[in-house]
Design an enzyme around this catalytic site. Structure first.
Site, PDB file in Angstrom:
ATOM      1  N   LYS A  11      -3.262 -48.742  13.671  1.00 51.34           N
ATOM      2  CA  LYS A  11      -2.607 -49.291  12.480  1.00 51.34           C
ATOM      3  C   LYS A  11      -1.199 -49.797  12.844  1.00 51.34           C
ATOM      4  O   LYS A  11      -0.686 -49.496  13.928  1.00 51.34           O
ATOM      5  CB  LYS A  11      -2.562 -48.208  11.402  1.00 51.34           C
ATOM      6  CG  LYS A  11      -3.949 -47.762  10.920  1.00 51.34           C
ATOM      7  CD  LYS A  11      -3.837 -46.677   9.837  1.00 51.34           C
ATOM      8  CE  LYS A  11      -5.215 -46.272   9.315  1.00 51.34           C
ATOM      9  NZ  LYS A  11      -5.100 -45.263   8.225  1.00 51.34           N
ATOM     10  N   TYR A  51     -11.484 -51.960   3.181  1.00 53.64           N
ATOM     11  CA  TYR A  51     -11.172 -50.764   2.382  1.00 53.64           C
ATOM     12  C   TYR A  51     -11.814 -50.790   1.001  1.00 53.64           C
ATOM     13  O   TYR A  51     -11.308 -50.151   0.085  1.00 53.64           O
ATOM     14  CB  TYR A  51      -9.657 -50.592   2.274  1.00 53.64           C
ATOM     15  CG  TYR A  51      -9.009 -50.006   3.524  1.00 53.64           C
ATOM     16  CD1 TYR A  51      -9.418 -48.767   4.042  1.00 53.64           C
ATOM     17  CD2 TYR A  51      -7.978 -50.672   4.177  1.00 53.64           C
ATOM     18  CE1 TYR A  51      -8.822 -48.225   5.180  1.00 53.64           C
ATOM     19  CE2 TYR A  51      -7.374 -50.127   5.323  1.00 53.64           C
ATOM     20  CZ  TYR A  51      -7.808 -48.901   5.806  1.00 53.64           C
ATOM     21  OH  TYR A  51      -7.207 -48.363   6.929  1.00 53.64           O
ATOM     22  N   ASN A 118      -0.913 -42.909   9.417  1.00 55.02           N
ATOM     23  CA  ASN A 118      -1.536 -41.939  10.322  1.00 55.02           C
ATOM     24  C   ASN A 118      -2.157 -42.591  11.558  1.00 55.02           C
ATOM     25  O   ASN A 118      -3.101 -42.063  12.124  1.00 55.02           O
ATOM     26  CB  ASN A 118      -2.544 -41.086   9.553  1.00 55.02           C
ATOM     27  CG  ASN A 118      -3.594 -41.940   8.867  1.00 55.02           C
ATOM     28  OD1 ASN A 118      -3.656 -43.148   9.093  1.00 55.02           O
ATOM     29  ND2 ASN A 118      -4.422 -41.320   8.050  1.00 55.02           N
ATOM     30  N   HIS A 121      -7.510 -45.765  12.501  1.00 56.68           N
ATOM     31  CA  HIS A 121      -8.719 -45.743  11.668  1.00 56.68           C
ATOM     32  C   HIS A 121      -9.910 -45.592  12.590  1.00 56.68           C
ATOM     33  O   HIS A 121      -9.953 -46.202  13.661  1.00 56.68           O
ATOM     34  CB  HIS A 121      -8.860 -47.064  10.892  1.00 56.68           C
ATOM     35  CG  HIS A 121     -10.238 -47.236  10.303  1.00 56.68           C
ATOM     36  ND1 HIS A 121     -10.580 -46.695   9.085  1.00 56.68           N
ATOM     37  CD2 HIS A 121     -11.357 -47.832  10.796  1.00 56.68           C
ATOM     38  CE1 HIS A 121     -11.863 -46.972   8.852  1.00 56.68           C
ATOM     39  NE2 HIS A 121     -12.352 -47.654   9.873  1.00 56.68           N
ATOM     40  N   GLU A 132     -17.987 -52.554   9.386  1.00 51.61           N
ATOM     41  CA  GLU A 132     -16.583 -52.786   9.752  1.00 51.61           C
ATOM     42  C   GLU A 132     -16.467 -53.653  11.014  1.00 51.61           C
ATOM     43  O   GLU A 132     -15.579 -54.512  11.096  1.00 51.61           O
ATOM     44  CB  GLU A 132     -15.881 -51.443   9.968  1.00 51.61           C
ATOM     45  CG  GLU A 132     -15.751 -50.649   8.663  1.00 51.61           C
ATOM     46  CD  GLU A 132     -15.241 -49.225   8.870  1.00 51.61           C
ATOM     47  OE1 GLU A 132     -14.977 -48.840  10.031  1.00 51.61           O
ATOM     48  OE2 GLU A 132     -15.108 -48.506   7.854  1.00 51.61           O
TER      49      GLU A 132
END
Ligand code: IDP
Ligand code: MG
Length: 138
Positions: A11, A51, A118, A121, A132
């Site tokens: 990310k 998402y 965080n 993913h 995805e």
């Protein structure tokens, strides 16, 4: 030899902090095979597809904004049980309590924002992985 594949995203926080190589290195060192890799400036449209399961949740809009805030490193890793294996390497969603030794546990913390930053993913099922990977590597 399984050809199970998973989508791994580093990310924008991970890329901005210079942790891309460190994180990819952990996944490679575990033994999984890197089969795709690119740096992406995601679009809102791409993130809305990625998402879609989170639409309507309180962290959804902050999550999309966060993922638009800088480049993302997108990778596909391959190997027997790689989906489960990568999520084990990543650690739990909340970085404060993610186990030390995991990516989120070692490099993440709570910054008091509306979305947890965080670092990574990872797809959560074979169906999610195929969906995805199709979004990020069309
Ligand atoms: P995962 O990344 O561990 O699979 P998901 O539930 O799929 O977690 O949520 C997607 C992302 O949304 C998380 O990685 C995190 O960045 C953020 N997120 C999830 N739940 C919360 C929350 O309760 N508060 C703030 N951010 C959250
Ligand atoms: Mg998830």
């Amino acid at each position: 030899m399984s050809d199970e594949r998973t989508l791994v995203l580093i990310k924008p926080d991970g890329v901005a902090r210079g942790l891309t190589g460190t994180i990819l290195s952990r996944v490679e060192a575990k033994g999984y095979k890197l089969v795709e890799l690119k740096l992406v400036n995601a679009t809102r449209e791409l993130l809305e597809r990625h998402y879609e399961e989170h639409v309507g949740k309180p962290f959804y809009e902050p999550l999309v904004e966060f993922m638009l805030s800088g480049p993302v490193a997108a990778a596909v890793f391959e190997g027997q049980r790689v989906i489960e294996g990568f999520r084990s390497l990543a650690g739990t969603t909340e970085p404060t309590t993610a186990a030390p030794g995991t990516i989120r546990g070692d490099f993440g913390r709570d910054w008091g924002l509306k979305v947890q930053q965080n670092l990574v993913h990872g797809s959560d099922s074979p169906e999610s992985a195929e969906r995805e990977i199709g979004i990020w590597f069309a």
